[in-house]
Design a protein around this motif. Structure first.
Motif, PDB file in Angstrom:
ATOM      1  N   SER A   1      -2.421   5.265   3.424  1.00 51.54           N
ATOM      2  CA  SER A   1      -3.694   5.613   2.931  1.00 51.54           C
ATOM      3  C   SER A   1      -4.143   4.237   2.910  1.00 51.54           C
ATOM      4  O   SER A   1      -3.623   3.059   2.391  1.00 51.54           O
ATOM      5  CB  SER A   1      -3.747   6.360   1.596  1.00 51.54           C
ATOM      6  OG  SER A   1      -3.115   5.696   0.637  1.00 51.54           O
ATOM      7  N   LEU A   2      -5.521   4.076   2.465  1.00 51.82           N
ATOM      8  CA  LEU A   2      -6.126   2.960   2.109  1.00 51.82           C
ATOM      9  C   LEU A   2      -6.059   2.342   0.907  1.00 51.82           C
ATOM     10  O   LEU A   2      -5.762   1.088   0.706  1.00 51.82           O
ATOM     11  CB  LEU A   2      -7.659   3.092   2.373  1.00 51.82           C
ATOM     12  CG  LEU A   2      -8.683   1.770   2.565  1.00 51.82           C
ATOM     13  CD1 LEU A   2      -8.265   0.943   3.612  1.00 51.82           C
ATOM     14  CD2 LEU A   2      -9.913   1.825   2.472  1.00 51.82           C
ATOM     15  N   GLY A   3      -5.640   3.351   0.154  1.00 49.09           N
ATOM     16  CA  GLY A   3      -5.381   3.069  -1.577  1.00 49.09           C
ATOM     17  C   GLY A   3      -4.229   2.392  -1.403  1.00 49.09           C
ATOM     18  O   GLY A   3      -3.753   1.100  -2.249  1.00 49.09           O
ATOM     19  N   ASP A   4      -3.203   2.746  -0.627  1.00 56.40           N
ATOM     20  CA  ASP A   4      -1.632   2.414  -0.559  1.00 56.40           C
ATOM     21  C   ASP A   4      -1.689   0.850  -0.023  1.00 56.40           C
ATOM     22  O   ASP A   4      -1.111   0.043  -0.552  1.00 56.40           O
ATOM     23  CB  ASP A   4      -1.038   3.076   0.143  1.00 56.40           C
ATOM     24  CG  ASP A   4      -0.345   4.317  -0.424  1.00 56.40           C
ATOM     25  OD1 ASP A   4      -0.496   4.560  -1.608  1.00 56.40           O
ATOM     26  OD2 ASP A   4      -0.004   5.275   0.372  1.00 56.40           O
ATOM     27  N   ILE A   5      -2.402   0.673   1.193  1.00 57.78           N
ATOM     28  CA  ILE A   5      -2.745  -0.734   1.545  1.00 57.78           C
ATOM     29  C   ILE A   5      -3.286  -1.780   0.749  1.00 57.78           C
ATOM     30  O   ILE A   5      -2.850  -2.921   0.557  1.00 57.78           O
ATOM     31  CB  ILE A   5      -3.402  -0.577   2.886  1.00 57.78           C
ATOM     32  CG1 ILE A   5      -2.574   0.111   3.990  1.00 57.78           C
ATOM     33  CG2 ILE A   5      -3.697  -2.069   3.310  1.00 57.78           C
ATOM     34  CD1 ILE A   5      -3.244   0.542   5.285  1.00 57.78           C
ATOM     35  N   ALA A   6      -4.565  -1.322  -0.093  1.00 55.87           N
ATOM     36  CA  ALA A   6      -5.153  -1.964  -1.141  1.00 55.87           C
ATOM     37  C   ALA A   6      -4.116  -2.637  -2.225  1.00 55.87           C
ATOM     38  O   ALA A   6      -4.341  -3.518  -2.569  1.00 55.87           O
ATOM     39  CB  ALA A   6      -6.009  -1.297  -1.894  1.00 55.87           C
ATOM     40  N   LEU A   7      -3.073  -1.614  -2.630  1.00 55.60           N
ATOM     41  CA  LEU A   7      -2.252  -1.916  -3.621  1.00 55.60           C
ATOM     42  C   LEU A   7      -1.241  -2.928  -3.056  1.00 55.60           C
ATOM     43  O   LEU A   7      -0.771  -3.977  -3.512  1.00 55.60           O
ATOM     44  CB  LEU A   7      -1.514  -0.879  -4.226  1.00 55.60           C
ATOM     45  CG  LEU A   7      -2.201   0.274  -5.120  1.00 55.60           C
ATOM     46  CD1 LEU A   7      -1.445   1.509  -5.145  1.00 55.60           C
ATOM     47  CD2 LEU A   7      -2.333  -0.598  -6.235  1.00 55.60           C
ATOM     48  N   GLU A   8      -0.771  -2.704  -1.683  1.00 55.89           N
ATOM     49  CA  GLU A   8       0.312  -3.685  -1.214  1.00 55.89           C
ATOM     50  C   GLU A   8      -0.330  -4.911  -1.081  1.00 55.89           C
ATOM     51  O   GLU A   8       0.294  -6.036  -1.112  1.00 55.89           O
ATOM     52  CB  GLU A   8       0.532  -3.058   0.224  1.00 55.89           C
ATOM     53  CG  GLU A   8       1.143  -3.758   1.162  1.00 55.89           C
ATOM     54  CD  GLU A   8       1.568  -3.210   2.546  1.00 55.89           C
ATOM     55  OE1 GLU A   8       1.678  -3.962   3.552  1.00 55.89           O
ATOM     56  OE2 GLU A   8       1.519  -1.962   2.689  1.00 55.89           O
ATOM     57  N   LEU A   9      -1.674  -4.921  -0.608  1.00 50.77           N
ATOM     58  CA  LEU A   9      -2.283  -6.677  -0.278  1.00 50.77           C
ATOM     59  C   LEU A   9      -2.901  -7.036  -1.467  1.00 50.77           C
ATOM     60  O   LEU A   9      -3.408  -8.238  -1.620  1.00 50.77           O
ATOM     61  CB  LEU A   9      -3.184  -6.249   0.878  1.00 50.77           C
ATOM     62  CG  LEU A   9      -2.778  -5.731   1.979  1.00 50.77           C
ATOM     63  CD1 LEU A   9      -4.005  -5.651   3.109  1.00 50.77           C
ATOM     64  CD2 LEU A   9      -1.758  -6.990   2.777  1.00 50.77           C
ATOM     65  N   ASN A  10      -3.092  -6.163  -2.545  1.00 50.59           N
ATOM     66  CA  ASN A  10      -3.681  -6.585  -3.954  1.00 50.59           C
ATOM     67  C   ASN A  10      -4.991  -7.154  -3.712  1.00 50.59           C
ATOM     68  O   ASN A  10      -5.581  -8.234  -4.069  1.00 50.59           O
ATOM     69  CB  ASN A  10      -2.864  -7.789  -4.615  1.00 50.59           C
ATOM     70  CG  ASN A  10      -3.291  -8.094  -5.756  1.00 50.59           C
ATOM     71  OD1 ASN A  10      -3.633  -7.136  -6.696  1.00 50.59           O
ATOM     72  ND2 ASN A  10      -3.349  -9.272  -6.488  1.00 50.59           N
TER      73      ASN A  10
END
Length: 77
Positions: free
Chosen positions: A26-35
């Motif tokens: 999900s975009l949320g997961d990627i946002a967390l991953e990339l900060n």
């Protein structure tokens, strides 16, 4: 104290959008991953998204391919 804003170059943004399009996360997961804030990623997607980079499994890509197939079938008739 205010938080310092990150600045990313165009190449990084484009590569990030391509990465997003290739993932099943999900975009949320990627946002967390990339900060990187989700809202920022949404803006980048709106600006840099290239549909040919998306996997066939995405719902939107499937609709596009179905429409293309229907168009070609009409042309053949």
């Amino acid at each position: 104290m205010s938080e310092q804003r990150q600045h990313y170059n165009e190449e990084f943004k484009q590569r990030t959008v391509k990465y997003i399009q290739e993932q099943t996360k999900s975009l949320g997961d990627i946002a967390l991953e990339l900060n990187i804030p989700t809202s920022t990623l949404h803006k980048w997607l709106a600006k840099y998204r290239q549909f040919e980079n998306e996997p066939v499994a995405s719902a939107q890509r499937m609709r596009e391919l179905e429409q293309l197939l229907q168009q070609r079938e009409r042309e053949l008739k």
